[in-house]
Design an enzyme around this catalytic site. Structure first.
Site, short mmCIF file in Angstrom:
data_model
loop_
_atom_site.label_atom_id
_atom_site.label_comp_id
_atom_site.label_asym_id
_atom_site.label_seq_id
_atom_site.Cartn_x
_atom_site.Cartn_y
_atom_site.Cartn_z
N TYR A 62 8.93 36.81 77.63
CA TYR A 62 8.94 35.48 78.26
C TYR A 62 10.14 34.68 77.75
CZ TYR A 62 7.16 30.82 79.63
OH TYR A 62 7.01 29.56 80.18
N LYS A 101 13.20 33.13 79.97
CA LYS A 101 13.48 31.68 79.97
C LYS A 101 14.86 31.40 79.37
CE LYS A 101 9.87 30.04 82.02
NZ LYS A 101 10.07 29.67 83.46
N ALA A 147 12.89 35.86 76.69
CA ALA A 147 14.10 36.47 77.27
C ALA A 147 14.34 35.93 78.67
CB ALA A 147 13.96 37.99 77.31
N ASN A 153 10.76 27.26 90.03
CA ASN A 153 9.65 27.00 89.09
C ASN A 153 8.69 28.17 88.94
OD1 ASN A 153 7.38 25.11 87.88
ND2 ASN A 153 6.49 26.12 89.67
#
Ligand SMILES: NC(=O)c1ccc[n+]([C@@H]2O[C@H](COP(=O)([O-])OP(=O)(O)OC[C@H]3O[C@@H](n4cnc5c(N)ncnc54)[C@H](O)[C@@H]3O)[C@@H](O)[C@H]2O)c1
Length: 252
Positions: free
Chosen positions: A160, A164, A162, A94
């Site tokens: 970001y 995720k 990329a 996470n």
């Protein structure tokens, strides 16, 4: 799912000092798991440990930067030993940093390295820490946290997106690669969620009223409920899947 559904199990949650990670750690602790609480921020990680213990659960802190292999491996193994365990049953990848709206030209190597370091390298490092034990036991659950930015993209902040998006491909490949050891790998793609990461975005709550069919963004506990289900024995026929939780903002 019974309150003791994770009795005797050990879970590692990264970035569990805040937001979605803390909610996952708290719920896993409440359901009986002994929780290894990782975060870059040692103080907030310790606060999560104290909260789990105050609620009657078991937890140990593993402060570390997940992007640094040696650092996170040492911290997690120390916490595992402190819990008296040898095998981690559940991994929730996470830990993350949010994206500012950033045009492509402004995304320099430092920004790219930082973004890919925490989300992509961090998830690899933590999977590599838990896999030997999971393979030996022929059981395990890995839940990666992606984002709607990874599934449908955004208006900018493509570093970001990329990172995720990479988690989606990693999840699908890990699921196939690890199925023969009965290790299930899934990815959760939240839409907007009220956390420290989004608290500074101007008019965030107002935006939700127009953008999201159910009229609001989510709470960390609503994402945690999905993550903990995917980490449970009840999700015994689900692997390689991207599961979205976004109040209907993106329906696909
Ligand atoms: N909040 C949202 O709207 C939203 C939406 C989609 C996806 N997500 C994703 O959910 C995850 C959690 O986000 P959140 O909103 O709870 O954020 P948050 O800022 O509340 O929590 C993230 C935690 O990760 C920790 N962290 C950051 N870099 C780290 C590193 N290198 N090593 C270890 N820990 C690190 C931070 O210290 C923080 O405690 C992230 O991966 C984020 O990208 C959030």
């Amino acid at each position: 799912m019974s309150s003791g559904a994770f009795d005797g199990k050990i879970a590692l949650v990264t970035g569990a000092g805040s937001g979605i990670g803390r909610a996952c750690a708290m719920l896993l602790g409440a359901r009986g798991a002994a929780v290894i609480v990782n975060d870059l921020n040692a103080e907030t990680a310790q606060a999560t440990v104290e909260a789990i213990r105050a609620a009657g659960g078991r937890a140990e802190v593993a402060p570390a930067n997940v992007a640094r292999r040696d650092e996170v491996t040492a911290a997690v193994n120390a916490a595992l030993a402190a819990l008296g365990g040898e095998i981690i049953d559940v991994l929730v990848n996470n830990a993350g940093v949010g994206s500012r709206r950033m045009p492509i030209e402004d995304i320099d190597d430092d920004a790219l390295d930082r973004m890919l370091g925490v989300h992509v390298k961090g998830a690899f490092h933590c999977a590599q820490i838990v896999l030997a034990g999971m393979k030996q036991r022929k059981a395990g659950k890995i839940v990666n946290i992606s984002s709607a930015m990874g599934t449908v993209g955004g208006r900018s902040g493509s570093h970001y997106a990329a990172a995720k998006g990479a988690l989606l491909g990693m999840t699908r490949t890990w699921a196939r690669e690890l199925a023969k050891w009965n290790i299930h790998v899934n990815v959760v793609a939240p839409g907007g969620v009220f956390t420290a990461a989004t608290a500074t975005i101007p008019n965030y709550a107002d935006e939700a009223r127009t953008r999201v069919p159910i009229g609001r963004f989510g709470q960390p506990e609503e994402i945690a409920a999905l993550v903990v289900f995917l980490a449970s024995d009840e999700a015994s026929y689900i692997t390689g899947q991207t599961v979205s939780a976004n109040g209907g903002e993106f329906i696909h």
